[in-house]
Design a protein around this motif. Structure first.
Motif, short mmCIF file in Angstrom:
data_model
loop_
_atom_site.label_atom_id
_atom_site.label_comp_id
_atom_site.label_asym_id
_atom_site.label_seq_id
_atom_site.Cartn_x
_atom_site.Cartn_y
_atom_site.Cartn_z
N GLU A 197 0.82 -1.20 0.00
CA GLU A 197 0.00 0.00 0.00
C GLU A 197 0.86 1.26 0.00
O GLU A 197 0.35 2.37 -0.17
N ASN A 198 2.16 1.08 0.18
CA ASN A 198 3.09 2.20 0.31
C ASN A 198 3.63 2.59 -1.06
O ASN A 198 4.31 1.79 -1.72
N LYS A 199 3.34 3.80 -1.52
CA LYS A 199 3.75 4.22 -2.86
C LYS A 199 5.26 4.25 -3.01
O LYS A 199 5.79 3.93 -4.08
N THR A 200 5.97 4.61 -1.97
CA THR A 200 7.43 4.63 -2.05
C THR A 200 7.98 3.23 -2.27
O THR A 200 8.89 3.02 -3.10
N VAL A 201 7.43 2.27 -1.55
CA VAL A 201 7.85 0.87 -1.73
C VAL A 201 7.51 0.39 -3.13
O VAL A 201 8.33 -0.25 -3.80
N LEU A 202 6.31 0.70 -3.61
CA LEU A 202 5.90 0.26 -4.94
C LEU A 202 6.78 0.88 -6.03
O LEU A 202 7.12 0.20 -7.01
N LYS A 203 7.13 2.15 -5.89
CA LYS A 203 8.01 2.77 -6.88
C LYS A 203 9.37 2.08 -6.92
O LYS A 203 9.92 1.82 -7.99
N ALA A 204 9.91 1.77 -5.74
CA ALA A 204 11.21 1.11 -5.68
C ALA A 204 11.12 -0.30 -6.26
O ALA A 204 12.02 -0.74 -7.00
N GLY A 258 -7.13 9.82 -14.62
CA GLY A 258 -6.71 10.68 -13.54
C GLY A 258 -6.55 10.04 -12.18
O GLY A 258 -5.92 10.62 -11.29
N GLN A 259 -7.13 8.86 -11.96
CA GLN A 259 -7.02 8.23 -10.66
C GLN A 259 -5.61 7.69 -10.42
O GLN A 259 -4.94 7.23 -11.34
N GLY A 260 -5.17 7.74 -9.18
CA GLY A 260 -3.94 7.07 -8.81
C GLY A 260 -4.18 5.58 -8.69
O GLY A 260 -5.27 5.14 -8.33
N PHE A 261 -3.15 4.77 -9.01
CA PHE A 261 -3.30 3.33 -8.90
C PHE A 261 -2.15 2.73 -8.11
O PHE A 261 -1.06 3.31 -8.02
N ARG A 262 -2.41 1.56 -7.52
CA ARG A 262 -1.42 0.76 -6.83
C ARG A 262 -1.58 -0.67 -7.30
O ARG A 262 -2.64 -1.28 -7.11
N ALA A 263 -0.57 -1.23 -7.96
CA ALA A 263 -0.57 -2.63 -8.38
C ALA A 263 0.14 -3.45 -7.30
O ALA A 263 1.21 -3.06 -6.83
#
Length: 245
Positions: free
Chosen positions: A143-150, A173-178
């Motif tokens: 759920e952590n965007k920083t972790v997902l980006k890394a 326009g929505q933000g997503f998290r895979a």
């Protein structure tokens, strides 16, 4: 070790949404698969979502670069809810996903579309290591965007799949998290559209994307979940509804 088909069947029977109040999906799919003719196919199967019934969808990119999403649920409660503004068309139609072996499946769309797509999946040392790492992660990490980006930045080169984006913004326009949990490579695939052979597997010369979602440069099959920001008509575009492509 359970077969891929057995693991997918478990998802079909017991998929559950994680905690949260955003728009959530749980299931599996082919993130993207490119052919030497310039066509790209992707597939999503979400037995459960927080915004409507479960559904199947097929994404099709033509050599011209235009995209169509076919789904067996209305655009407002399927993938077009997030990607519609970047599409040439959205089409609601029956889609079948059939497992033909322990690691083989077929995807079919009949009628005027006439898509026949067959795939074989394979486990490799890389996918086994990645799966072990992903299943060990606590849900909070995904759920952590920083972790997902890394994770996305590191995984692309390891998987030889080009650039991967596990978080960002979709075209509407929505933000997503895979949130991938288990993965395999597509080892073999063939497809035809209206009787036209789509060719052999080959990465695109220039990697394609839809908003911040990059289509991998090799076939990856995932079991996992995804979530999106809640729809806000003041900030997000509605699902675009068009006629058949």
């Amino acid at each position: 070790m359970k077969s891929i088909r057995a693991q997918v069947l478990e998802v079909e029977q017991s998929a559950a949404l994680g905690p949260g109040d955003d728009e959530r999906f749980s299931g599996y799919g082919v993130m993207g698969l490119s052919f030497n003719t310039g066509y790209v196919l992707a597939m999503r199967r979400f037995p459960v979502t927080s915004i409507g019934p479960g559904y199947r969808s097929v994404w099709l990119r033509r050599p011209s670069g235009s995209w169509t999403i076919y789904a067996d649920a209305p655009p407002a409660v399927s993938c077009a809810r997030y990607f519609g503004s970047a599409l040439e068309a959205t089409v609601q139609c029956p889609i079948t996903v059939t497992w033909t072996g322990d690691a083989a499946l077929s995807v079919r769309i009949g009628g005027d579309v006439d898509l026949a797509w067959d795939l074989e999946l394979a486990s490799t040392p890389v996918t086994r290591v990645m799966t072990a790492a992903l299943t060990a992660l606590p849900a909070s990490a995904l759920e952590n965007k920083t972790v997902l980006k890394a994770m996305g930045a590191a995984s692309g080169p390891v998987l030889r799949a080009g650039r991967l984006g596990l978080t960002g913004a979709v075209p509407n326009g929505q933000g997503f998290r895979a949130k991938p949990r288990r993965m395999w490579f597509v080892s073999r695939s063939s497809a035809s559209l209206n009787g036209q052979d789509l060719g052999s597997l080959q990465p695109l010369r220039v990697q394609t994307r839809l908003g911040g979602f990059w289509i991998p440069q090799r076939g990856i099959f995932l079991i996992g979940a995804s979530s999106f920001d809640n729809f806000d008509p003041a900030r997000h575009r509605p699902a675009s509804i068009h006629g058949p492509a």
